[in-house]
Write an enzyme that holds these catalytic residues in place. Structure first.
Site, mmCIF file in Angstrom:
data_model
loop_
_atom_site.group_PDB
_atom_site.id
_atom_site.type_symbol
_atom_site.label_atom_id
_atom_site.label_comp_id
_atom_site.label_asym_id
_atom_site.label_seq_id
_atom_site.Cartn_x
_atom_site.Cartn_y
_atom_site.Cartn_z
ATOM 1 N N SER A 15 125.815 -27.046 123.576
ATOM 2 C CA SER A 15 125.634 -27.243 122.143
ATOM 3 C C SER A 15 125.156 -28.657 121.900
ATOM 4 C CB SER A 15 126.952 -27.017 121.393
ATOM 5 O OG SER A 15 126.760 -27.307 120.026
ATOM 6 N N ASN A 17 125.346 -29.677 118.636
ATOM 7 C CA ASN A 17 125.978 -29.932 117.346
ATOM 8 C C ASN A 17 127.273 -30.726 117.585
ATOM 9 O OD1 ASN A 17 127.965 -29.435 115.270
ATOM 10 N ND2 ASN A 17 126.670 -27.811 114.460
ATOM 11 N N GLU A 47 115.150 -21.192 121.979
ATOM 12 C CA GLU A 47 114.919 -20.492 120.711
ATOM 13 C C GLU A 47 116.044 -19.463 120.524
ATOM 14 O OE1 GLU A 47 112.915 -19.940 117.343
ATOM 15 O OE2 GLU A 47 111.952 -21.112 118.932
ATOM 16 N N ASP A 76 127.857 -19.535 119.304
ATOM 17 C CA ASP A 76 126.939 -19.286 118.200
ATOM 18 C C ASP A 76 127.816 -18.860 117.040
ATOM 19 O OD1 ASP A 76 124.068 -19.310 117.448
ATOM 20 O OD2 ASP A 76 124.618 -17.334 116.700
ATOM 21 N N PHE A 157 132.295 -30.244 109.139
ATOM 22 C CA PHE A 157 130.832 -30.226 109.171
ATOM 23 C C PHE A 157 130.350 -28.939 108.517
ATOM 24 C CE2 PHE A 157 130.224 -27.060 112.564
ATOM 25 C CZ PHE A 157 131.481 -27.047 113.153
ATOM 26 N N TYR A 159 129.432 -25.862 106.523
ATOM 27 C CA TYR A 159 129.890 -25.247 105.278
ATOM 28 C C TYR A 159 131.379 -25.477 105.018
ATOM 29 C CZ TYR A 159 125.372 -22.860 105.593
ATOM 30 O OH TYR A 159 124.025 -22.588 105.685
ATOM 31 N N LYS A 180 142.534 -28.184 110.840
ATOM 32 C CA LYS A 180 141.483 -27.152 110.868
ATOM 33 C C LYS A 180 141.422 -26.429 112.212
ATOM 34 C CE LYS A 180 136.538 -26.340 111.078
ATOM 35 N NZ LYS A 180 135.194 -26.843 111.341
HETATM 36 P P1 IMP Z 1 124.421 -22.503 115.494
HETATM 37 O O1 IMP Z 1 124.348 -23.826 116.182
HETATM 38 O O2 IMP Z 1 123.143 -21.754 115.432
HETATM 39 O O3 IMP Z 1 125.532 -21.662 116.069
HETATM 40 O O4 IMP Z 1 124.750 -22.868 114.006
HETATM 41 C C1 IMP Z 1 125.961 -22.594 113.430
HETATM 42 C C2 IMP Z 1 125.975 -23.126 112.021
HETATM 43 O O5 IMP Z 1 127.031 -22.453 111.331
HETATM 44 C C3 IMP Z 1 126.327 -24.586 111.971
HETATM 45 O O6 IMP Z 1 125.204 -25.397 111.863
HETATM 46 C C4 IMP Z 1 127.163 -24.673 110.707
HETATM 47 O O7 IMP Z 1 126.327 -24.809 109.629
HETATM 48 C C5 IMP Z 1 127.805 -23.332 110.580
HETATM 49 N N1 IMP Z 1 129.168 -23.383 111.104
HETATM 50 C C6 IMP Z 1 129.616 -22.868 112.277
HETATM 51 N N2 IMP Z 1 130.916 -23.151 112.446
HETATM 52 C C7 IMP Z 1 131.279 -23.877 111.377
HETATM 53 C C8 IMP Z 1 132.514 -24.481 110.999
HETATM 54 O O8 IMP Z 1 133.553 -24.445 111.676
HETATM 55 N N3 IMP Z 1 132.485 -25.121 109.818
HETATM 56 C C9 IMP Z 1 131.395 -25.215 109.030
HETATM 57 N N4 IMP Z 1 130.223 -24.694 109.348
HETATM 58 C C10 IMP Z 1 130.172 -24.022 110.513
#
Ligand code: IMP
Length: 199
Positions: A15, A17, A47, A76, A157, A159, A180
């Site tokens: 990841s 993120n 992708e 994901d 982070f 939502y 959390k």
């Molecule tokens: P991914 O990297 O494609 O899985 O994107 C998941 C997206 O879902 C993230 O960018 C967040 O916007 C949202 N998301 C996933 N988990 C959380 C969470 O625990 N809190 C808030 N947003 C989340």
């Protein structure tokens, strides 16, 4: 047969993120597994074109496992709203655009809910643990709650500020990371993964 991950193994966290990385690291830490992020290895992000969370998690985990030559774990996840037939769902990151503008993404959710009194919402996390030889294990977790407006809190982070889990007065954005983490979709998916694959 379910494949297990031996304690002492090095695992790539697939990841980029930061919010997710911090949460996954905290979950993995008690199991004596050394983690290294895909970013630190310089691995590219694939992708995400699968039609569901589990497919995208596997795709990311396999890309990292093959490129890194190590087992890899990918999440994901997304925010799903009943009144929007589960959207933004697998498109949660995309709704925030290239600038990752989540205030804007949350405003779009609220705009699209419009006057609908059905405020049910949930987060889903699919965790995929993949090995370079093509084997994978996938687990899905979910947390249910309410989409609130206006957003509240500056922690977490994505939502988090507009999601209030059932049974709690605070949004994820108002909770500390310690409050959390155990409640999340990710922690629930991880509990299944740990029971099946970790010592
Ligand atoms: P991914 O990297 O494609 O899985 O994107 C998941 C997206 O879902 C993230 O960018 C967040 O916007 C949202 N998301 C996933 N988990 C959380 C969470 O625990 N809190 C808030 N947003 C989340």
């Amino acid at each position: 047969m379910v494949r297990r991950l031996a304690s002492g193994t090095t695992l790539v966290l697939a990841s980029h993120n930061r919010g997710k990385l911090a949460e996954i690291e905290a979950l993995v830490q008690p199991f004596g597994i050394t983690v290294i992020s895909a970013g630190a290895l310089g691995l590219a992000e694939p992708e995400e074109d699968a039609p569901d969370f589990a497919g995208n998690a596997r795709l990311k985990a396999f890309a990292a496992a093959r490129a890194g030559g190590l087992p890899a774990l990918a999440d994901d996840s997304g925010f799903c709203v009943a009144a929007l037939a589960g959207a933004p769902g697998i498109h949660s990151a995309r709704w925030a655009g290239r600038e990752r503008d989540f205030p804007d993404a949350m405003a779009r959710v609220e705009r699209e809910i419009g006057g609908n009194p059905d405020r049910r919402a949930w987060f889903i996390s699919a965790l995929a643990l993949a090995w370079p030889d093509g084997h994978a294990e996938t687990f899905v977790g979910r947390v249910d709650g309410t989409a609130v407006w206006p957003p509240r809190g500056t922690n977490g982070f994505g939502y988090d500020p507009m999601f209030q889990p059932l049974g709690y007065a605070l949004t994820f954005g108002e909770m500390t990371p310690e409050q959390k983490r155990p409640l999340t979709h990710r922690a629930r998916a991880f509990a299944l993964l740990a029971a099946a694959c970790l010592d």
